[in-house]
Design an enzyme around this catalytic site. Structure first.
Site, mmCIF file in Angstrom:
data_model
loop_
_atom_site.group_PDB
_atom_site.id
_atom_site.type_symbol
_atom_site.label_atom_id
_atom_site.label_comp_id
_atom_site.label_asym_id
_atom_site.label_seq_id
_atom_site.Cartn_x
_atom_site.Cartn_y
_atom_site.Cartn_z
ATOM 1 N N TRP A 26 0.802 -1.341 -0.128
ATOM 2 C CA TRP A 26 0.062 -0.033 0.025
ATOM 3 C C TRP A 26 0.858 1.432 0.036
ATOM 4 O O TRP A 26 1.963 1.058 0.526
ATOM 5 C CB TRP A 26 -0.894 0.142 1.231
ATOM 6 N N SER A 57 0.144 -4.000 5.717
ATOM 7 C CA SER A 57 0.925 -3.944 6.955
ATOM 8 C C SER A 57 0.532 -4.992 7.988
ATOM 9 O O SER A 57 1.220 -5.620 8.717
ATOM 10 C CB SER A 57 0.980 -2.597 7.883
ATOM 11 N N VAL A 79 3.190 1.298 5.972
ATOM 12 C CA VAL A 79 2.475 2.484 6.348
ATOM 13 C C VAL A 79 1.090 2.352 6.358
ATOM 14 O O VAL A 79 0.353 1.675 5.643
ATOM 15 C CB VAL A 79 2.750 3.596 5.318
ATOM 16 N N ILE A 81 -2.336 4.844 7.304
ATOM 17 C CA ILE A 81 -2.662 6.216 7.415
ATOM 18 C C ILE A 81 -4.168 6.194 7.903
ATOM 19 O O ILE A 81 -4.982 5.574 7.613
ATOM 20 C CB ILE A 81 -2.585 7.004 5.935
ATOM 21 N N GLY A 84 -11.356 7.209 8.574
ATOM 22 C CA GLY A 84 -12.566 7.783 9.342
ATOM 23 C C GLY A 84 -13.313 6.589 10.001
ATOM 24 O O GLY A 84 -14.270 6.896 10.734
ATOM 25 N N HIS A 87 -10.635 1.178 11.856
ATOM 26 C CA HIS A 87 -9.806 0.191 11.234
ATOM 27 C C HIS A 87 -8.283 0.445 11.467
ATOM 28 O O HIS A 87 -7.469 -0.407 11.583
ATOM 29 C CB HIS A 87 -9.976 0.116 9.620
ATOM 30 N N PHE A 112 11.835 -1.884 13.129
ATOM 31 C CA PHE A 112 10.231 -1.260 12.982
ATOM 32 C C PHE A 112 10.328 -0.359 12.058
ATOM 33 O O PHE A 112 10.393 0.949 12.721
ATOM 34 C CB PHE A 112 9.985 -1.112 14.583
ATOM 35 N N ARG A 126 8.428 11.163 6.406
ATOM 36 C CA ARG A 126 9.194 10.191 7.353
ATOM 37 C C ARG A 126 9.786 9.101 6.139
ATOM 38 O O ARG A 126 10.508 8.088 6.592
ATOM 39 C CB ARG A 126 8.237 9.407 8.171
#
Length: 156
Positions: A26, A57, A79, A81, A84, A87, A112, A126
């Site tokens: 993703w 992930s 990653v 993100i 709403g 989840h 990690f 990042r």
């Protein structure tokens, strides 16, 4: 940014280490930066890695567990993100807890490199891309390699 106070890790004695990178699929741009940072850090210390891609992930821990059976260190990159729904919390907790469990159960360092961000902007900052403020792929790799070297010395 949480990078304030980060240590400078000097890596010596990485020769002969077997390393794998497990990376989610993703968020391609962010993942390309994370994987690139990990691979660059490994090149600098003369270590080649096996790269395995997984769907997301959530799948990182089970594949990291398998790789930990045959490698001195595993770098887990992903990653998540925030959206709403809850989840985000479930996947973050499952992936984090799973990777911690793999490290403790296997005795193999797990780098990690799982970003858990509120938005795309935080993830890109990042990712280790041009213009990013941090390179979490590099940082996760340096931590895992350093720990693998420490464990090799302790076990000798």
């Amino acid at each position: 940014m949480s990078g304030h106070g980060a240590p400078t890790i000097q890596i010596e004695g990485a020769d002969g280490l077997t390393v794998a990178i497990v990376a989610s699929s993703w968020h391609t741009e962010v993942m390309d930066g994370l994987v690139g940072g990990a691979e660059a850090a490994l090149r600098e210390v003369g270590v080649e890695a096996t790269l395995v891609r997984v769907a997301g992930s959530f799948e990182l821990p089970v594949v990291a567990a398998e790789l930990a059976r045959t490698h001195d260190a595993v770098i887990a990159l992903g990653v998540i993100i925030r959206g709403g729904t809850p989840h985000f919390e479930y996947v973050c907790a499952a992936a984090t807890d799973g990777l911690s469990r793999v490290a403790l159960d296997s005795g193999t360092p797990i780098g990690f490199g799982l970003l858990t961000c509120d938005d795309d902007e935080q993830a890109l900052a990042r990712a280790g891309l041009v213009g990013s403020k941090e390179s979490k792929g590099r940082e996760a790799t340096e931590a895992a390699i350093s720990t693998a070297i420490t464990l090799r010395r302790l076990r000798a």
